[in-house]
Design an enzyme around this catalytic site. Structure first.
Site, PDB file in Angstrom:
ATOM      1  CE  LYS A 131      -6.831  -6.117  -2.131  1.00 59.36           C
ATOM      2  NZ  LYS A 131      -5.972  -4.977  -2.339  1.00 59.36           N
TER       3      LYS A 131
ATOM      4  CE  LYS B  66      -5.855  -8.453  -9.132  1.00 59.74           C
ATOM      5  NZ  LYS B  66      -5.865  -7.081  -8.805  1.00 59.74           N
TER       6      LYS B  66
ATOM      7  CE  LYS C  23       1.729  -4.739  -6.604  1.00 58.14           C
ATOM      8  NZ  LYS C  23       1.451  -3.516  -5.923  1.00 58.14           N
TER       9      LYS C  23
HETATM   10  P1  TYM Z   1      -1.352  -2.095  -7.840  1.00 53.50           P
HETATM   11  O1  TYM Z   1      -0.166  -1.699  -7.026  1.00 53.50           O
HETATM   12  O2  TYM Z   1      -2.138  -3.273  -7.384  1.00 53.50           O
HETATM   13  O3  TYM Z   1      -0.927  -2.388  -9.335  1.00 53.50           O
HETATM   14  C1  TYM Z   1      -0.164  -1.462 -10.089  1.00 53.50           C
HETATM   15  C2  TYM Z   1      -0.615  -1.448 -11.531  1.00 53.50           C
HETATM   16  O4  TYM Z   1      -0.506  -2.749 -12.122  1.00 53.50           O
HETATM   17  C3  TYM Z   1      -1.731  -3.110 -12.729  1.00 53.50           C
HETATM   18  N1  TYM Z   1      -1.906  -4.568 -12.604  1.00 53.50           N
HETATM   19  C4  TYM Z   1      -2.050  -5.404 -13.633  1.00 53.50           C
HETATM   20  N2  TYM Z   1      -2.075  -5.202 -14.959  1.00 53.50           N
HETATM   21  C5  TYM Z   1      -2.242  -6.297 -15.751  1.00 53.50           C
HETATM   22  N3  TYM Z   1      -2.365  -7.557 -15.283  1.00 53.50           N
HETATM   23  C6  TYM Z   1      -2.339  -7.799 -13.949  1.00 53.50           C
HETATM   24  N4  TYM Z   1      -2.448  -9.039 -13.482  1.00 53.50           N
HETATM   25  C7  TYM Z   1      -2.174  -6.694 -13.059  1.00 53.50           C
HETATM   26  N5  TYM Z   1      -2.109  -6.594 -11.717  1.00 53.50           N
HETATM   27  C8  TYM Z   1      -1.947  -5.265 -11.450  1.00 53.50           C
HETATM   28  C9  TYM Z   1      -2.785  -2.344 -11.945  1.00 53.50           C
HETATM   29  O5  TYM Z   1      -3.980  -2.203 -12.681  1.00 53.50           O
HETATM   30  C10 TYM Z   1      -2.082  -1.037 -11.696  1.00 53.50           C
HETATM   31  O6  TYM Z   1      -2.210  -0.179 -12.825  1.00 53.50           O
HETATM   32  N6  TYM Z   1      -4.882   1.208  -6.564  1.00 53.50           N
HETATM   33  C11 TYM Z   1      -3.715   0.992  -7.382  1.00 53.50           C
HETATM   34  C12 TYM Z   1      -2.613   1.976  -7.137  1.00 53.50           C
HETATM   35  C13 TYM Z   1      -3.008   3.418  -7.197  1.00 53.50           C
HETATM   36  C14 TYM Z   1      -3.236   4.184  -8.370  1.00 53.50           C
HETATM   37  C15 TYM Z   1      -3.517   5.504  -7.916  1.00 53.50           C
HETATM   38  C16 TYM Z   1      -3.219   3.884  -9.726  1.00 53.50           C
HETATM   39  C17 TYM Z   1      -3.173   4.245  -6.136  1.00 53.50           C
HETATM   40  N7  TYM Z   1      -3.454   5.500  -6.568  1.00 53.50           N
HETATM   41  C18 TYM Z   1      -3.805   6.508  -8.819  1.00 53.50           C
HETATM   42  C19 TYM Z   1      -3.505   4.920 -10.616  1.00 53.50           C
HETATM   43  C20 TYM Z   1      -3.802   6.211 -10.173  1.00 53.50           C
HETATM   44  C21 TYM Z   1      -3.156  -0.391  -7.090  1.00 53.50           C
HETATM   45  O7  TYM Z   1      -3.356  -0.941  -6.050  1.00 53.50           O
HETATM   46  O8  TYM Z   1      -2.317  -0.842  -8.058  1.00 53.50           O
END
Ligand code: TYM
Length: 328
Positions: free
Chosen positions: A112, A194, A197
């Site tokens: 990023k 991957k 979003k």
């Molecule tokens: P975020 O919002 O980017 O994504 C949410 C969840 O989706 C999973 N994910 C995927 N899984 C499979 N294939 C993909 N292409 C894919 N893209 C996203 C992510 O691994 C995630 O589980 N930092 C985290 C949010 C967060 C969090 C936490 C998670 C903040 N605090 C505490 C767990 C515990 C994030 O940005 O996820």
């Protein structure tokens, strides 16, 4: 006593089928066996500029998505991160025990910050510390996430161990729960990347709210590898990814998925895949708009109260151990 899980999604951008298959789908299964906390991590979303009204709307939309995916608010606690101020407070404490080097090594930060030089936001840099705070506040045993969050989980474990060593046993060391299939759904347009979003090209992702025609078009346009066989094969990442999505949305064993397409070409497979995704999303999409806004807000309020009752105990314990609770 049930063990605990905590996980979260950012209310930014549009949720895609990777978020569903890599994370939400597993939360729904795990909530039966664990005391569960599911957070809408809006403080993470503001590491990039957000329009206030849009962020508010997206936060409620994400609550609808949690419910429609099958998170049961009678069983699990659903809440918004900023409603529980202890997340930001513990994040500061953890920031003070974090090291520049370990945050600089985070691959998401490296990605990023590429090309941004000195203008990269500090929030993007300290983002994994806030994530550690989310997890450690609830003394979560297990954190169900996709593959891209594994490194953040390792940092969380390191910070918890460091704090326990320096101030006495306080935090539970959490384990990641990364599903054996679906932890990394790839882009439909570039199977080496991957599904994300923040991808500028909407054709790379199937969004959870895409209608049937859009899904058919996106799958039709999805890139494929050379060859014709529809088989799981890591050396053919495009078809491997599409077949993984097929397996997850149909819940069929891998072998059965392959058997269905023996001797059939990519065209036939893609038509079947699109219909399987549409069927998988149909009940979810029917439910997602059906929640009353006031009820939704009530659910989030009572979720925040429940979450806070746990979070404030942990924070008090942390402050006590560090000699910070002087007047209270
Ligand atoms: P975020 O919002 O980017 O994504 C949410 C969840 O989706 C999973 N994910 C995927 N899984 C499979 N294939 C993909 N292409 C894919 N893209 C996203 C992510 O691994 C995630 O589980 N930092 C985290 C949010 C967060 C969090 C936490 C998670 C903040 N605090 C505490 C767990 C515990 C994030 O940005 O996820």
């Amino acid at each position: 006593m049930k063990k605990r899980i905590l996980s979260g999604v950012q209310p930014s951008g549009n949720l895609h089928i990777g978020n569903y298959l890599g994370a939400l789908k597993n939360w729904v299964t795990l909530q039966k066996d664990y005391e569960s906390f599911f957070c809408i991590v809006n403080l993470h979303a503001i590491t990039l500029p957000q329009e206030p009204e849009k962020l508010k709307r997206k936060t409620l939309e994400l609550a609808r998505i949690y419910l429609a995916a099958g998170i049961d608010p009678k069983v699990s606690t659903i809440f918004v991160q900023s409603d529980v101020p202890e997340h930001a407070e513990l994040a500061w404490v953890l920031t003070c025990i974090s090291r520049m080097g370990e945050l600089e090594r985070m691959t998401q930060f490296k990605d990023k910050s590429k090309g941004k030089g000195e203008s990269v936001g500090v929030g993007i840099f300290t983002y994994p510390v806030l994530m550690a705070s989310d997890i450690l506040l609830y003394k979560a045993n297990l954190v169900p996430v996709g593959q891209d969050q594994k490194q953040h989980l390792e940092l969380t474990r390191d910070l918890a161990e460091r704090f326990n060593r320096d101030y006495g046993e306080t935090f539970v060391i959490p384990e990641p729960y990364i599903p054996p299939v679906g932890a990394k759904i790839q882009s439909l347009q570039d199977p080496m990347k991957k599904m994300s979003k923040s991808d500028q090209d909407p054709n790379g992702s199937i969004f959870l709210l895409d209608d049937a025609d859009v899904i058919r078009k996106k799958i039709k346009r999805a890139v494929t590898d050379s060859g014709t066989e529809v088989k799981f094969d890591k050396s053919r990442p495009a078809i491997n990814n599409l077949l993984t999505i097929y397996q997850l949305v149909t819940d069929l064993p891998a072998e059965e998925c392959e058997n269905r397409f023996v001797g059939k070409g990519y065209g036939y497979f893609k038509t079947e895949l699109a219909e399987a995704i549409i069927e998988f999303l149909r009940p979810f999409q029917q439910k997602v708009r059906s929640y009353d806004e006031q009820e939704l807000i009530e659910t989030l309020k009572s979720g925040a109260e429940k979450a806070r009752s746990v979070a404030c105990q942990t924070l008090r314990e942390v402050y006590e151990k560090m000699g910070l609770n002087y007047a209270s």
